[in-house]
Design a protein around this motif. Structure first.
Motif, PDB file in Angstrom:
ATOM      1  N   THR A   1       0.836  -1.192   0.000  1.00 28.64           N
ATOM      2  CA  THR A   1       0.000   0.000   0.000  1.00 28.64           C
ATOM      3  C   THR A   1       0.873   1.246   0.000  1.00 28.64           C
ATOM      4  O   THR A   1       1.802   1.361   0.796  1.00 28.64           O
ATOM      5  N   VAL A   2       0.582   2.136  -0.934  1.00 29.04           N
ATOM      6  CA  VAL A   2       1.255   3.426  -1.023  1.00 29.04           C
ATOM      7  C   VAL A   2       0.186   4.487  -0.784  1.00 29.04           C
ATOM      8  O   VAL A   2      -0.834   4.517  -1.476  1.00 29.04           O
ATOM      9  N   TYR A   3       0.396   5.335   0.222  1.00 25.47           N
ATOM     10  CA  TYR A   3      -0.581   6.366   0.569  1.00 25.47           C
ATOM     11  C   TYR A   3      -0.313   7.603  -0.278  1.00 25.47           C
ATOM     12  O   TYR A   3       0.785   8.139  -0.272  1.00 25.47           O
ATOM     13  N   VAL A   4      -1.347   8.036  -1.009  1.00 27.04           N
ATOM     14  CA  VAL A   4      -1.185   9.119  -1.979  1.00 27.04           C
ATOM     15  C   VAL A   4      -2.177  10.247  -1.712  1.00 27.04           C
ATOM     16  O   VAL A   4      -3.264  10.024  -1.175  1.00 27.04           O
ATOM     17  N   GLN A   5      -1.797  11.466  -2.098  1.00 28.89           N
ATOM     18  CA  GLN A   5      -2.663  12.629  -1.932  1.00 28.89           C
ATOM     19  C   GLN A   5      -3.858  12.567  -2.876  1.00 28.89           C
ATOM     20  O   GLN A   5      -4.978  12.873  -2.494  1.00 28.89           O
ATOM     21  N   ASP A   6      -3.618  12.201  -4.124  1.00 26.31           N
ATOM     22  CA  ASP A   6      -4.654  12.214  -5.154  1.00 26.31           C
ATOM     23  C   ASP A   6      -4.581  10.884  -5.902  1.00 26.31           C
ATOM     24  O   ASP A   6      -3.623  10.620  -6.632  1.00 26.31           O
ATOM     25  N   GLN A   7      -5.584  10.048  -5.724  1.00 22.16           N
ATOM     26  CA  GLN A   7      -5.550   8.715  -6.321  1.00 22.16           C
ATOM     27  C   GLN A   7      -5.517   8.746  -7.843  1.00 22.16           C
ATOM     28  O   GLN A   7      -4.822   7.947  -8.462  1.00 22.16           O
ATOM     29  N   GLU A   8      -6.247   9.656  -8.465  1.00 23.61           N
ATOM     30  CA  GLU A   8      -6.257   9.727  -9.928  1.00 23.61           C
ATOM     31  C   GLU A   8      -4.900  10.172 -10.469  1.00 23.61           C
ATOM     32  O   GLU A   8      -4.426   9.655 -11.483  1.00 23.61           O
ATOM     33  N   GLU A   9      -4.269  11.125  -9.791  1.00 25.23           N
ATOM     34  CA  GLU A   9      -2.938  11.574 -10.191  1.00 25.23           C
ATOM     35  C   GLU A   9      -1.925  10.443 -10.025  1.00 25.23           C
ATOM     36  O   GLU A   9      -1.062  10.235 -10.883  1.00 25.23           O
ATOM     37  N   ALA A  10      -2.046   9.695  -8.943  1.00 28.64           N
ATOM     38  CA  ALA A  10      -1.151   8.555  -8.707  1.00 28.64           C
ATOM     39  C   ALA A  10      -1.364   7.481  -9.773  1.00 28.64           C
ATOM     40  O   ALA A  10      -0.406   6.913 -10.302  1.00 28.64           O
TER      41      ALA A  10
ATOM     42  N   SER B   1      -5.873   6.317  -0.533  1.00 32.31           N
ATOM     43  CA  SER B   1      -6.007   7.713  -0.136  1.00 32.31           C
ATOM     44  C   SER B   1      -5.332   7.984   1.209  1.00 32.31           C
ATOM     45  O   SER B   1      -5.690   7.396   2.227  1.00 32.31           O
ATOM     46  N   LYS B   2      -4.348   8.879   1.184  1.00 32.57           N
ATOM     47  CA  LYS B   2      -3.648   9.262   2.407  1.00 32.57           C
ATOM     48  C   LYS B   2      -4.616   9.904   3.402  1.00 32.57           C
ATOM     49  O   LYS B   2      -4.579   9.617   4.600  1.00 32.57           O
ATOM     50  N   ALA B   3      -5.506  10.761   2.924  1.00 28.41           N
ATOM     51  CA  ALA B   3      -6.469  11.440   3.799  1.00 28.41           C
ATOM     52  C   ALA B   3      -7.385  10.424   4.485  1.00 28.41           C
ATOM     53  O   ALA B   3      -7.665  10.545   5.680  1.00 28.41           O
ATOM     54  N   ALA B   4      -7.822   9.421   3.747  1.00 25.19           N
ATOM     55  CA  ALA B   4      -8.699   8.400   4.330  1.00 25.19           C
ATOM     56  C   ALA B   4      -7.967   7.626   5.419  1.00 25.19           C
ATOM     57  O   ALA B   4      -8.517   7.362   6.488  1.00 25.19           O
ATOM     58  N   MET B   5      -6.719   7.251   5.165  1.00 21.83           N
ATOM     59  CA  MET B   5      -5.966   6.489   6.155  1.00 21.83           C
ATOM     60  C   MET B   5      -5.618   7.353   7.364  1.00 21.83           C
ATOM     61  O   MET B   5      -5.611   6.864   8.489  1.00 21.83           O
ATOM     62  N   GLU B   6      -5.360   8.636   7.147  1.00 22.12           N
ATOM     63  CA  GLU B   6      -5.069   9.528   8.275  1.00 22.12           C
ATOM     64  C   GLU B   6      -6.261   9.593   9.227  1.00 22.12           C
ATOM     65  O   GLU B   6      -6.084   9.728  10.436  1.00 22.12           O
TER      66      GLU B   6
ATOM     67  N   GLN C   1      -8.471   7.037   9.556  1.00 23.29           N
ATOM     68  CA  GLN C   1      -8.658   5.702  10.126  1.00 23.29           C
ATOM     69  C   GLN C   1      -7.553   5.352  11.128  1.00 23.29           C
ATOM     70  O   GLN C   1      -7.829   4.957  12.254  1.00 23.29           O
ATOM     71  N   LYS C   2      -6.295   5.460  10.681  1.00 19.06           N
ATOM     72  CA  LYS C   2      -5.142   5.111  11.521  1.00 19.06           C
ATOM     73  C   LYS C   2      -3.965   5.992  11.138  1.00 19.06           C
ATOM     74  O   LYS C   2      -3.162   5.622  10.272  1.00 19.06           O
ATOM     75  N   PRO C   3      -3.812   7.146  11.767  1.00 15.59           N
ATOM     76  CA  PRO C   3      -2.758   8.093  11.384  1.00 15.59           C
ATOM     77  C   PRO C   3      -1.343   7.504  11.395  1.00 15.59           C
ATOM     78  O   PRO C   3      -0.521   7.861  10.566  1.00 15.59           O
ATOM     79  N   SER C   4      -1.066   6.583  12.299  1.00 13.81           N
ATOM     80  CA  SER C   4       0.293   6.023  12.391  1.00 13.81           C
ATOM     81  C   SER C   4       0.645   5.144  11.191  1.00 13.81           C
ATOM     82  O   SER C   4       1.819   4.866  10.945  1.00 13.81           O
ATOM     83  N   LYS C   5      -0.325   4.718  10.407  1.00 10.31           N
ATOM     84  CA  LYS C   5      -0.083   3.839   9.259  1.00 10.31           C
ATOM     85  C   LYS C   5       0.406   4.579   8.010  1.00 10.31           C
ATOM     86  O   LYS C   5       0.809   3.948   7.048  1.00 10.31           O
ATOM     87  N   VAL C   6       0.375   5.896   8.004  1.00  9.22           N
ATOM     88  CA  VAL C   6       0.599   6.657   6.782  1.00  9.22           C
ATOM     89  C   VAL C   6       2.078   6.767   6.391  1.00  9.22           C
ATOM     90  O   VAL C   6       2.399   7.210   5.302  1.00  9.22           O
ATOM     91  N   ALA C   7       2.989   6.331   7.211  1.00  9.78           N
ATOM     92  CA  ALA C   7       4.409   6.392   6.852  1.00  9.78           C
ATOM     93  C   ALA C   7       4.634   5.644   5.536  1.00  9.78           C
ATOM     94  O   ALA C   7       4.067   4.587   5.305  1.00  9.78           O
ATOM     95  N   HIS C   8       5.472   6.218   4.673  1.00  4.48           N
ATOM     96  CA  HIS C   8       5.717   5.627   3.354  1.00  4.48           C
ATOM     97  C   HIS C   8       6.592   4.378   3.467  1.00  4.48           C
ATOM     98  O   HIS C   8       7.615   4.393   4.134  1.00  4.48           O
ATOM     99  N   PRO C   9       6.210   3.295   2.811  1.00  6.15           N
ATOM    100  CA  PRO C   9       7.015   2.068   2.877  1.00  6.15           C
ATOM    101  C   PRO C   9       8.277   2.179   2.031  1.00  6.15           C
ATOM    102  O   PRO C   9       8.364   3.002   1.133  1.00  6.15           O
ATOM    103  N   SER C  10       9.251   1.335   2.320  1.00  8.40           N
ATOM    104  CA  SER C  10      10.443   1.216   1.486  1.00  8.40           C
ATOM    105  C   SER C  10      10.152   0.151   0.439  1.00  8.40           C
ATOM    106  O   SER C  10       9.945  -1.009   0.779  1.00  8.40           O
ATOM    107  N   VAL C  11      10.105   0.561  -0.816  1.00 16.83           N
ATOM    108  CA  VAL C  11       9.752  -0.356  -1.888  1.00 16.83           C
ATOM    109  C   VAL C  11      10.903  -0.424  -2.885  1.00 16.83           C
ATOM    110  O   VAL C  11      11.356   0.610  -3.372  1.00 16.83           O
ATOM    111  N   LEU C  12      11.371  -1.633  -3.160  1.00 17.42           N
ATOM    112  CA  LEU C  12      12.423  -1.857  -4.147  1.00 17.42           C
ATOM    113  C   LEU C  12      11.824  -2.623  -5.311  1.00 17.42           C
ATOM    114  O   LEU C  12      11.243  -3.688  -5.115  1.00 17.42           O
TER     115      LEU C  12
END
Length: 125
Positions: free
Chosen positions: A9-18, A59-64, A66-77
């Motif tokens: 999961t990647v939390y984004v500001q704008d889903q359509e832009e992402a 949606s970052k706003a939706a997750m903020e 629901q669970k604000p601590s979950k919004v940290a960006h993951p390390s993805v390779l």
């Protein structure tokens, strides 16, 4: 017990832009796009139709809410077999890329998505 990585999961500001970034600049395919209430969708993208692992553009706003601590960006390779071609193609598509790192254990570079999140692309042969 666990045999695959299913979704990241990647939390984004704008889903359509992402979605536009991953489909048009990164050449990913759309695996799912379903409504999740009035202001959000469940969007999954992946590098090909055959790839099992997907990115969920949530949606970052939706997750903020629901669970604000979950919004940290993951390390993805991500992985490629031709780092030089990938680097040039991403630059041509307008993706912000860092300098190529040429290390004894492999070549790689970082790139950013539409929200400025960092990812790493590494050559695996």
């Amino acid at each position: 017990m666990i045999n695959k990585i299913g979704k990241i999961t990647v939390y984004v500001q704008d889903q359509e832009e992402a979605k536009d970034f991953w489909l048009n600049k990164m050449n990913f395919v759309l695996k799912a796009d379903q409504p999740m209430g009035p202001d959000a969708s469940w969007i999954e993208v992946g590098p090909s139709e055959d790839e099992f692992t997907t990115l969920v553009l949530y949606s970052k706003a939706a997750m903020e809410q629901q669970k604000p601590s979950k919004v940290a960006h993951p390390s993805v390779l991500f992985s490629t077999t031709d780092i030089e071609s990938a680097y040039e193609e991403m630059k041509q598509r307008g993706v912000e890329v860092d300098e190529m790192l040429r290390l004894p254990y492999g070549n790689m570079f970082s790139f950013k998505d539409q929200d400025g999140n960092d990812y790493l692309l590494r050559e695996d042969k």
